[in-house]
Design a protein around this motif. Structure first.
Motif, PDB file in Angstrom:
ATOM      1  N   GLU A  38       0.825  -1.214   0.000  1.00 13.34           N
ATOM      2  CA  GLU A  38       0.000   0.000   0.000  1.00 13.34           C
ATOM      3  C   GLU A  38       0.859   1.265   0.000  1.00 13.34           C
ATOM      4  O   GLU A  38       0.512   2.246  -0.632  1.00 13.34           O
ATOM      5  CB  GLU A  38      -0.953   0.008   1.197  1.00 13.34           C
ATOM      6  CG  GLU A  38      -2.048  -1.047   1.123  1.00 13.34           C
ATOM      7  CD  GLU A  38      -2.987  -0.887  -0.062  1.00 13.34           C
ATOM      8  OE1 GLU A  38      -3.258   0.256  -0.473  1.00 13.34           O
ATOM      9  OE2 GLU A  38      -3.442  -1.921  -0.576  1.00 13.34           O
ATOM     10  N   ASP A  69      -6.305   6.987 -14.602  1.00 13.73           N
ATOM     11  CA  ASP A  69      -7.626   6.685 -14.047  1.00 13.73           C
ATOM     12  C   ASP A  69      -7.901   5.183 -14.129  1.00 13.73           C
ATOM     13  O   ASP A  69      -8.450   4.603 -13.200  1.00 13.73           O
ATOM     14  CB  ASP A  69      -8.719   7.472 -14.776  1.00 13.73           C
ATOM     15  CG  ASP A  69      -8.670   8.958 -14.437  1.00 13.73           C
ATOM     16  OD1 ASP A  69      -8.062   9.331 -13.403  1.00 13.73           O
ATOM     17  OD2 ASP A  69      -9.240   9.757 -15.211  1.00 13.73           O
ATOM     18  N   LYS A  72      -5.922   3.446 -11.359  1.00 17.26           N
ATOM     19  CA  LYS A  72      -6.544   3.692 -10.052  1.00 17.26           C
ATOM     20  C   LYS A  72      -7.791   2.821  -9.873  1.00 17.26           C
ATOM     21  O   LYS A  72      -7.994   2.227  -8.819  1.00 17.26           O
ATOM     22  CB  LYS A  72      -6.920   5.172  -9.904  1.00 17.26           C
ATOM     23  CG  LYS A  72      -5.735   6.094  -9.754  1.00 17.26           C
ATOM     24  CD  LYS A  72      -6.195   7.544  -9.761  1.00 17.26           C
ATOM     25  CE  LYS A  72      -5.018   8.488  -9.846  1.00 17.26           C
ATOM     26  NZ  LYS A  72      -5.465   9.879 -10.038  1.00 17.26           N
ATOM     27  N   LYS A  73      -8.608   2.733 -10.902  1.00 15.07           N
ATOM     28  CA  LYS A  73      -9.827   1.920 -10.850  1.00 15.07           C
ATOM     29  C   LYS A  73      -9.476   0.444 -10.698  1.00 15.07           C
ATOM     30  O   LYS A  73     -10.113  -0.292  -9.940  1.00 15.07           O
ATOM     31  CB  LYS A  73     -10.667   2.163 -12.113  1.00 15.07           C
ATOM     32  CG  LYS A  73     -11.928   1.340 -12.199  1.00 15.07           C
ATOM     33  CD  LYS A  73     -13.005   1.862 -11.273  1.00 15.07           C
ATOM     34  CE  LYS A  73     -14.330   1.179 -11.544  1.00 15.07           C
ATOM     35  NZ  LYS A  73     -14.835   0.430 -10.409  1.00 15.07           N
ATOM     36  N   TYR A  74      -8.439   0.004 -11.405  1.00 19.14           N
ATOM     37  CA  TYR A  74      -7.984  -1.383 -11.296  1.00 19.14           C
ATOM     38  C   TYR A  74      -7.615  -1.691  -9.843  1.00 19.14           C
ATOM     39  O   TYR A  74      -8.039  -2.705  -9.293  1.00 19.14           O
ATOM     40  CB  TYR A  74      -6.786  -1.634 -12.216  1.00 19.14           C
ATOM     41  CG  TYR A  74      -6.213  -3.020 -12.052  1.00 19.14           C
ATOM     42  CD1 TYR A  74      -6.666  -4.063 -12.841  1.00 19.14           C
ATOM     43  CD2 TYR A  74      -5.259  -3.288 -11.084  1.00 19.14           C
ATOM     44  CE1 TYR A  74      -6.181  -5.345 -12.658  1.00 19.14           C
ATOM     45  CE2 TYR A  74      -4.773  -4.562 -10.896  1.00 19.14           C
ATOM     46  CZ  TYR A  74      -5.231  -5.589 -11.692  1.00 19.14           C
ATOM     47  OH  TYR A  74      -4.756  -6.856 -11.494  1.00 19.14           O
ATOM     48  N   LEU A  75      -6.820  -0.819  -9.242  1.00 19.26           N
ATOM     49  CA  LEU A  75      -6.398  -1.037  -7.851  1.00 19.26           C
ATOM     50  C   LEU A  75      -7.583  -0.999  -6.894  1.00 19.26           C
ATOM     51  O   LEU A  75      -7.644  -1.758  -5.933  1.00 19.26           O
ATOM     52  CB  LEU A  75      -5.343  -0.005  -7.449  1.00 19.26           C
ATOM     53  CG  LEU A  75      -3.985  -0.193  -8.121  1.00 19.26           C
ATOM     54  CD1 LEU A  75      -3.091   1.015  -7.872  1.00 19.26           C
ATOM     55  CD2 LEU A  75      -3.317  -1.477  -7.648  1.00 19.26           C
ATOM     56  N   GLU A  76      -8.541  -0.135  -7.191  1.00 21.49           N
ATOM     57  CA  GLU A  76      -9.761  -0.057  -6.375  1.00 21.49           C
ATOM     58  C   GLU A  76     -10.550  -1.375  -6.477  1.00 21.49           C
ATOM     59  O   GLU A  76     -11.050  -1.888  -5.479  1.00 21.49           O
ATOM     60  CB  GLU A  76     -10.603   1.120  -6.874  1.00 21.49           C
ATOM     61  CG  GLU A  76     -11.884   1.359  -6.146  1.00 21.49           C
ATOM     62  CD  GLU A  76     -12.648   2.522  -6.794  1.00 21.49           C
ATOM     63  OE1 GLU A  76     -13.842   2.314  -7.129  1.00 21.49           O
ATOM     64  OE2 GLU A  76     -12.056   3.601  -6.974  1.00 21.49           O
ATOM     65  N   ASP A  77     -10.619  -1.921  -7.679  1.00 25.08           N
ATOM     66  CA  ASP A  77     -11.400  -3.139  -7.913  1.00 25.08           C
ATOM     67  C   ASP A  77     -10.704  -4.407  -7.425  1.00 25.08           C
ATOM     68  O   ASP A  77     -11.354  -5.311  -6.905  1.00 25.08           O
ATOM     69  CB  ASP A  77     -11.715  -3.302  -9.403  1.00 25.08           C
ATOM     70  CG  ASP A  77     -12.698  -2.262  -9.918  1.00 25.08           C
ATOM     71  OD1 ASP A  77     -13.330  -1.558  -9.089  1.00 25.08           O
ATOM     72  OD2 ASP A  77     -12.818  -2.145 -11.156  1.00 25.08           O
ATOM     73  N   GLY A  79      -7.166  -4.476  -5.945  1.00 21.11           N
ATOM     74  CA  GLY A  79      -6.131  -4.352  -4.920  1.00 21.11           C
ATOM     75  C   GLY A  79      -4.803  -4.947  -5.367  1.00 21.11           C
ATOM     76  O   GLY A  79      -4.578  -5.190  -6.547  1.00 21.11           O
TER      77      GLY A  79
END
Length: 174
Positions: A38, A69, A72-77, A79
């Motif tokens: 993280e 973007d 970021k979305k990939y990491l949000e979905d 991790g």
């Protein structure tokens, strides 16, 4: 049709998005992603040392790239799910990843077949084709300075790195 059950479809999507994520962050290997924690992700950037360079002096070059973007979305979905190369399940996970990429390639009639190292080749080739600055592309990819004159380049600004990174991604994804 031909995409399997819900779990298999979710895995296909995750694998396809992982390949795109690799490209979005500068064409990095799965082994590089396995080192991420993280604390490697902050202020819209991803910062790490490549796993391949672990035996180099001070661990090799530091990658410090912007997160798009999409990234970021990939990491949000998803991790940071990547297995470390020293983990017992790494080889099986990588083999499974490449097998799924071959399935995707066959289904979409992509030749040669996609594989886990292809994002590196895609990113580097695109950087040449769109005439991005070589010194910047090398920095984005975590390559060491090989030439004497590159040793005289100081720390490059985020503005320059991000502009060239965006140029390369624009060339790849349109």
């Amino acid at each position: 049709e031909g995409y399997g059950n819900k779990v298999q479809r979710a895995n296909l999507k995750k694998v396809a998005r992982t390949l795109l994520f690799q490209i979005h962050i500068g064409g990095h290997y799965i082994s590089d992603l396995a080192n991420l924690k993280e604390q490697n992700i902050k202020n819209g950037r991803i910062r790490f040392q490549r796993y391949k360079n672990r035996s180099h002096e001070q661990g090799g070059e530091v990658v410090d790239n912007m997160l798009t973007d999409f990234a970021k979305k990939y990491l949000e979905d998803y991790g940071l799910w990547f297995k470390h190369p020293k983990d017992s399940g790494y080889k099986n996970a990588l083999d499974g990843y490449n097998t799924t990429l071959r399935r995707i390639s066959k289904k979409l009639e992509i030749e040669p077949n996609l594989n886990s190292s292809m994002p590196r080749y895609i990113f580097k080739t695109a950087s040449e084709e769109c005439r991005a600055r070589r010194s910047v592309a090398k920095k984005l990819m975590g390559h060491a300075n090989e030439y004497v004159d590159e040793g005289y380049i100081g720390k490059l600004s985020y503005k320059l790195l991000d502009e060239e990174h965006s140029r390369i991604l624009q060339f790849i994804f349109g």
